[in-house]
Design a protein around this motif. Structure first.
Motif, PDB file in Angstrom:
ATOM      1  N   UNK A  80       0.723  -1.253  -0.134  1.00 19.60           N
ATOM      2  CA  UNK A  80       0.063  -0.098   0.291  1.00 19.60           C
ATOM      3  C   UNK A  80       0.633   1.326   0.570  1.00 19.60           C
ATOM      4  N   UNK A  81       2.119   1.215   0.716  1.00 16.52           N
ATOM      5  CA  UNK A  81       2.707   2.205   0.520  1.00 16.52           C
ATOM      6  C   UNK A  81       3.496   2.537  -0.697  1.00 16.52           C
ATOM      7  N   UNK A  82       3.430   1.652  -1.316  1.00 13.70           N
ATOM      8  CA  UNK A  82       4.286   1.497  -2.766  1.00 13.70           C
ATOM      9  C   UNK A  82       3.500   2.446  -3.399  1.00 13.70           C
ATOM     10  N   UNK A  83       2.547   1.890  -3.301  1.00 10.77           N
ATOM     11  CA  UNK A  83       1.329   2.174  -4.373  1.00 10.77           C
ATOM     12  C   UNK A  83       1.062   4.153  -3.545  1.00 10.77           C
ATOM     13  N   UNK A  84       0.596   4.436  -2.932  1.00 11.25           N
ATOM     14  CA  UNK A  84       0.557   5.722  -2.576  1.00 11.25           C
ATOM     15  C   UNK A  84       1.755   6.343  -2.914  1.00 11.25           C
ATOM     16  N   UNK A  85       2.808   6.397  -2.649  1.00 11.20           N
ATOM     17  CA  UNK A  85       3.957   6.330  -3.020  1.00 11.20           C
ATOM     18  C   UNK A  85       4.025   7.247  -4.632  1.00 11.20           C
ATOM     19  N   UNK A  86       3.544   6.052  -5.465  1.00  9.13           N
ATOM     20  CA  UNK A  86       3.511   6.332  -6.784  1.00  9.13           C
ATOM     21  C   UNK A  86       2.243   7.173  -7.284  1.00  9.13           C
ATOM     22  N   UNK A  87       1.260   7.409  -6.705  1.00 16.47           N
ATOM     23  CA  UNK A  87      -0.254   8.502  -6.709  1.00 16.47           C
ATOM     24  C   UNK A  87       0.927   9.670  -6.850  1.00 16.47           C
ATOM     25  N   UNK A  88       1.880   9.621  -5.284  1.00 15.42           N
ATOM     26  CA  UNK A  88       2.151  11.225  -5.273  1.00 15.42           C
ATOM     27  C   UNK A  88       3.325  11.791  -6.325  1.00 15.42           C
ATOM     28  N   UNK A  89       4.024  10.861  -6.985  1.00 19.98           N
ATOM     29  CA  UNK A  89       4.847  10.926  -7.306  1.00 19.98           C
ATOM     30  C   UNK A  89       4.419  11.451  -9.013  1.00 19.98           C
ATOM     31  N   UNK A  90       3.229  10.636  -9.621  1.00 23.90           N
ATOM     32  CA  UNK A  90       2.681  11.514 -10.247  1.00 23.90           C
ATOM     33  C   UNK A  90       1.749  12.469 -10.447  1.00 23.90           C
ATOM     34  N   UNK A  91       1.163  12.692  -9.191  1.00 27.03           N
ATOM     35  CA  UNK A  91       0.272  13.919  -8.984  1.00 27.03           C
ATOM     36  C   UNK A  91       2.017  14.836  -8.585  1.00 27.03           C
ATOM     37  N   UNK A  92       2.561  15.252  -8.325  1.00 25.79           N
ATOM     38  CA  UNK A  92       4.025  16.111  -8.503  1.00 25.79           C
ATOM     39  C   UNK A  92       4.132  15.976  -9.286  1.00 25.79           C
ATOM     40  N   UNK A  93       4.720  15.096 -10.346  1.00 25.12           N
ATOM     41  CA  UNK A  93       5.164  15.376 -12.003  1.00 25.12           C
ATOM     42  C   UNK A  93       3.736  16.373 -12.608  1.00 25.12           C
ATOM     43  N   UNK A  94       2.792  15.814 -12.375  1.00 22.82           N
ATOM     44  CA  UNK A  94       0.977  16.780 -12.881  1.00 22.82           C
ATOM     45  C   UNK A  94       1.741  18.430 -11.904  1.00 22.82           C
ATOM     46  N   UNK A  95       2.328  18.414 -11.058  1.00 18.29           N
ATOM     47  CA  UNK A  95       1.935  20.014 -10.538  1.00 18.29           C
ATOM     48  C   UNK A  95       3.334  20.507 -11.286  1.00 18.29           C
ATOM     49  N   UNK A  96       4.078  20.233 -11.459  1.00 20.14           N
ATOM     50  CA  UNK A  96       5.703  20.266 -12.069  1.00 20.14           C
ATOM     51  C   UNK A  96       5.165  20.680 -13.441  1.00 20.14           C
ATOM     52  N   UNK A  97       4.491  20.548 -14.328  1.00 20.86           N
ATOM     53  CA  UNK A  97       3.936  20.431 -15.831  1.00 20.86           C
ATOM     54  C   UNK A  97       3.175  21.747 -15.735  1.00 20.86           C
ATOM     55  N   UNK A  98       2.159  21.829 -14.516  1.00 14.49           N
ATOM     56  CA  UNK A  98       0.946  22.707 -14.016  1.00 14.49           C
ATOM     57  C   UNK A  98       2.342  24.120 -14.155  1.00 14.49           C
ATOM     58  N   UNK A  99       3.230  24.352 -13.513  1.00 13.54           N
ATOM     59  CA  UNK A  99       3.669  25.787 -13.237  1.00 13.54           C
ATOM     60  C   UNK A  99       4.787  25.435 -14.548  1.00 13.54           C
ATOM     61  N   UNK A 100       4.721  24.592 -14.741  1.00 17.82           N
ATOM     62  CA  UNK A 100       6.026  25.086 -16.194  1.00 17.82           C
ATOM     63  C   UNK A 100       5.445  25.897 -17.190  1.00 17.82           C
ATOM     64  N   UNK A 101       4.568  25.588 -16.930  1.00 15.92           N
ATOM     65  CA  UNK A 101       3.215  25.895 -18.239  1.00 15.92           C
ATOM     66  C   UNK A 101       1.937  27.520 -17.809  1.00 15.92           C
TER      67      UNK A 101
END
Length: 106
Positions: A80-101
């Motif tokens: 479960x911790x591994x899946x949570x970290x993946x969710x957070x990683x994908x969110x952080x990538x999305x957030x970084x793309x939003x900032x860049x744009x």
């Protein structure tokens, strides 16, 4: 009763630690909930207005995705911790793309 083996009730009542608290804060983050809106709209080809996901919806998403019934389990369940970290990683990538744009509105 053997003191070395915790009972099922004791195992079920384990307290959450860092990951559980982190997940609770993430669910309160309006940008994470916006990410869930956009993710769901893209995944299912739906028109979902921004601001649709609530804190409870975010919590339910994490619990379902991680296969757990409580965020506290994140600190005691490796998968479960591994899946949570993946969710957070994908969110952080999305957030970084939003900032860049220049699309993030905090």
């Amino acid at each position: 009763m053997n003191q070395a083996q915790p009972s099922q009730a004791q195992q079920a009542n384990k307290k959450g630690g860092f990951l559980a608290k982190n997940a609770a804060l993430l669910c309160q983050d309006s940008q994470f909930r916006l990410y869930l809106d956009r993710r769901r709209a893209a995944k299912f080809n739906l028109l979902i207005p921004d601001g649709t996901h609530t804190e409870e919806d975010a919590r339910d998403f994490i619990l379902q995705a991680c296969g757990i019934s409580s965020r506290a389990e994140l600190d005691h369940n490796h998968e479960a911790a591994t899946v949570y970290r993946q969710i957070k990683y994908h969110y952080q990538r999305w957030e970084a793309r939003q900032r860049r744009r220049g699309l993030q509105s905090r």
